[in-house]
Design a protein around this motif. Structure first.
Motif: not given
Length: 198
Positions: A167-172, A176-181, A194-198
């Motif tokens: 899950y974390s790897r997919a978000r990072q 369209t996201l900036v994701s961090t644990t 950051l933006s709409e889904s691709l």
């Protein structure tokens, strides 16, 4: 705001959770509450935002809901919480009412998998703390309810690393996201949209 009424309920729920853990009750019989410092973190995310709309996936007995709602009411926001367990939902209602937060919350008593796709609202913050094996499903539906500038927070990504590492790897890896644990308590994955889904 964190007035005496809210603090009293939070203190009681923390004591209940500690006692249930001391008794080594199985997770399904415990409150399954977030750690107090995670509650404070959630409050700090929500409180500064005007009219903050919050979606909580997995309300349990209302501990995290109370933190979120106490923050949301500062500047006129609200929390929609989803909880499927009838007994937990009953306790949720009692606790939220006792905390004096009834005007800032709504409970949907159902399985999130069954109702997320029906939500039409746009949320500023989504908090995921439910069945770990369904996080991808929760995220996929919640993502449609969050516009650019919103935030999706998932709990337990370190305590349940084996289940939630992907899950974390997919978000990072999502452009369209900036994701961090964030290594707070059981681990939070913060995903800023950051933006709409691709």
């Amino acid at each position: 705001m964190l007035d005496d009424q809210v603090r009293a309920v939070l203190d009681r729920l923390e004591q209940e959770d500690a006692e249930e853990r001391r008794q080594e009750l199985p997770p399904e019989q415990r409150s399954r509450a977030v750690a107090p410092t995670t509650g404070q973190f959630l409050f700090s995310i929500v409180a500064p935002q005007a009219a903050c709309e919050v979606l909580e996936i997995g309300g349990s007995r209302g501990y995290s809901t109370i933190w979120l709602a106490a923050g949301a009411r500062y500047l006129g926001g609200r929390v929609v919480s989803i909880e499927r367990d009838p007994e937990a939902a009953r306790r949720w209602r009692e606790n939220v009412t006792e905390a004096g937060l009834g005007d800032w919350v709504e409970l949907i008593e159902a399985d999130a998998i069954d109702v997320l796709h029906e939500l039409q609202d746009i949320f500023d913050v989504v908090f995921i703390d439910a069945e770990k094996s369904h996080y991808e499903h929760y995220f996929a539906h919640a993502r449609q309810c969050v516009e650019a500038g919103g935030l999706i927070v998932a709990d337990n990504v370190l305590s349940h690393r084996e289940t939630l590492e992907d899950y974390s790897r997919a978000r990072q890896s999502d452009p369209t996201l900036v994701s961090t644990t964030v290594p707070l308590d059981r681990g939070l994955e913060l995903s800023a949209v950051l933006s709409e889904s691709l």
